[in-house]
Design an enzyme around this catalytic site. Structure first.
Site, PDB file in Angstrom:
ATOM      1  N   ALA A   1      17.998  -4.721   3.557  1.00 39.18           N
ATOM      2  CA  ALA A   1      17.505  -4.047   4.477  1.00 39.18           C
ATOM      3  C   ALA A   1      15.820  -3.776   4.237  1.00 39.18           C
ATOM      4  O   ALA A   1      15.513  -2.542   4.026  1.00 39.18           O
ATOM      5  CB  ALA A   1      18.150  -3.447   4.606  1.00 39.18           C
TER       6      ALA A   1
ATOM      7  N   HIS B   1      10.296  -1.157  -0.385  1.00 43.65           N
ATOM      8  CA  HIS B   1      10.047  -2.034  -0.512  1.00 43.65           C
ATOM      9  C   HIS B   1       9.167  -3.263  -1.087  1.00 43.65           C
ATOM     10  O   HIS B   1       9.078  -3.469  -2.702  1.00 43.65           O
ATOM     11  CB  HIS B   1      11.062  -2.713  -0.977  1.00 43.65           C
ATOM     12  CG  HIS B   1      12.984  -2.175   0.146  1.00 43.65           C
ATOM     13  ND1 HIS B   1      13.772  -2.006   0.936  1.00 43.65           N
ATOM     14  CD2 HIS B   1      13.498  -1.765  -1.070  1.00 43.65           C
ATOM     15  CE1 HIS B   1      14.240  -0.914   0.365  1.00 43.65           C
ATOM     16  NE2 HIS B   1      14.420  -1.051  -0.690  1.00 43.65           N
TER      17      HIS B   1
ATOM     18  N   LYS C   1      11.016   7.536  -5.588  1.00 38.07           N
ATOM     19  CA  LYS C   1      11.030   8.235  -4.105  1.00 38.07           C
ATOM     20  C   LYS C   1      12.940   8.831  -4.492  1.00 38.07           C
ATOM     21  O   LYS C   1      13.452   9.821  -3.847  1.00 38.07           O
ATOM     22  CB  LYS C   1      11.634   7.195  -2.524  1.00 38.07           C
ATOM     23  CG  LYS C   1      12.446   7.975  -2.139  1.00 38.07           C
ATOM     24  CD  LYS C   1      11.737   7.801  -0.258  1.00 38.07           C
ATOM     25  CE  LYS C   1      12.938   8.116   0.540  1.00 38.07           C
ATOM     26  NZ  LYS C   1      14.067   8.243  -0.038  1.00 38.07           N
ATOM     27  N   ASP C   2      13.689   7.985  -5.155  1.00 40.62           N
ATOM     28  CA  ASP C   2      14.561   8.550  -5.984  1.00 40.62           C
ATOM     29  C   ASP C   2      14.948   8.289  -7.377  1.00 40.62           C
ATOM     30  O   ASP C   2      15.240   7.974  -7.992  1.00 40.62           O
ATOM     31  CB  ASP C   2      15.671   7.110  -5.653  1.00 40.62           C
ATOM     32  CG  ASP C   2      16.405   6.625  -3.964  1.00 40.62           C
ATOM     33  OD1 ASP C   2      16.532   7.288  -3.636  1.00 40.62           O
ATOM     34  OD2 ASP C   2      15.359   5.368  -3.297  1.00 40.62           O
TER      35      ASP C   2
ATOM     36  N   SER D   1      15.257   2.928   4.663  1.00 40.49           N
ATOM     37  CA  SER D   1      15.646   2.609   5.964  1.00 40.49           C
ATOM     38  C   SER D   1      16.559   3.510   6.162  1.00 40.49           C
ATOM     39  O   SER D   1      16.585   2.917   7.582  1.00 40.49           O
ATOM     40  CB  SER D   1      17.194   1.783   4.772  1.00 40.49           C
ATOM     41  OG  SER D   1      16.671   1.151   3.272  1.00 40.49           O
TER      42      SER D   1
END
Ligand code: PAF
Length: 282
Positions: A23, A28, A148-149, A185
């Protein structure tokens, strides 16, 4: 570009890997670009793994509903100049009757800070398992993960060190829409109204950077979010590497920090983070 379901010699003989669950979106794409650039410099193939890891979902329904956009994902990888798409089955990643997870070490940062670990118990355990397996299968010389994570990035960094892996971690900065909203996502599930409301997360992060104590920064973030009708799960300042609570947030803190937020917006759970430095020490 080749699509592999099992690793081959070219891939396992050094590659630059971007692990994903598919996705693919603009966030990405920037990870993929970083991998392709690095791979060209090193003269090794770039690889994107696409595997929806059943072990990292807290709800079966979330796993069942995870979008499958394989054709679009392959087109994006091709467009970005990726050499290999690695799309293994569950049996390749977690073969039955083989103890392939015995080398996995779950670091404390996966369960102690009281951030994502509190709201998604067991999530990072699942992430560590799959990433360790992908590293074993692909044997990359470098791997790219998004900032981001942030807690995920620190978990994987720590796990790799504890496992004595020699691969390089390449962190990639968060990509934002023009509004400041971090690409994810999950943004696909935001209504038009929620998408506008969600901009408050990045505004809160950036508004917190003009003060000198973690406590003040935290209350500014909360105020900004609440003024936009958002009650955060957390909106905190933490040391960037350990993510453990700061002992006395009322006084300036001298180590590199991160401002981190998680909140439900219009029924969608969003996370975001940014570097934080007390203003007096900037
Ligand atoms: O960040 C993700 O997309 C996933 O957690 C990862 C690292 C690909 C592991 O499944």
């Amino acid at each position: 570009m080749r699509i592999l379901e099992t690793p081959d010699f070219e891939m396992t003989n050094n590659c630059v890997l971007v692990p994903t669950m598919g996705a693919l979106h603009g966030g990405h794409t920037s990870l993929i670009q970083a991998a392709v650039r690095r791979a060209r410099i090193e003269g090794v193939p770039s690889a994107v793994s696409i595997f929806v890891n059943p072990k990292q979902f807290n709800e079966q329904s979330d796993f069942d509903q995870y979008p499958d956009r394989m054709n679009d994902d392959i087109a994006i990888c091709k467009e970005q100049g990726v050499d290999i798409v690695f799309n293994p089955s569950v049996d390749v990643v977690y073969p039955q009757h083989q103890d392939v997870l015995s080398n996995v070490i779950i670091p404390e940062i996966a369960s102690k800070p009281g951030l994502e670990d509190l709201y998604r118990p067991g999530h990072f355990e699942g992430v560590c398992k799959v990433v360790s397996r992908l590293f074993d299968l692909c044997n990359p010389s470098a791997a790219v993960f998004g900032e981001k994570d942030w807690q995920q990035l620190q978990c994987i960094r720590t796990m790799s060190k504890l496992q004595n892996r020699s691969l390089e971690m390449i962190p990639a900065q968060t990509v934002r829409e023009d509004s400041g909203l971090a690409m994810s996502s999950r943004n696909l599930n935001l209504s038009d109204e929620a998408r506008i409301q969600a901009v408050a997360l990045s505004q809160a992060l950036f508004s917190s950077s003009h003060v000198n104590t973690p406590e003040l920064a935290q209350s500014l973030m909360r105020e900004m979010l609440e003024n936009n009708g958002i009650i955060p799960e957390y909106a905190v300042i933490r040391p960037s590497a350990t993510l453990m609570p700061i002992p006395d947030p009322a006084v300036p803190f001298h180590k590199p920090c991160r401002a981190l937020i998680a909140a439900m917006v219009g029924g969608v759970r969003l996370i975001d983070n940014a570097p934080w430095t007390p203003v007096a020490y900037a």
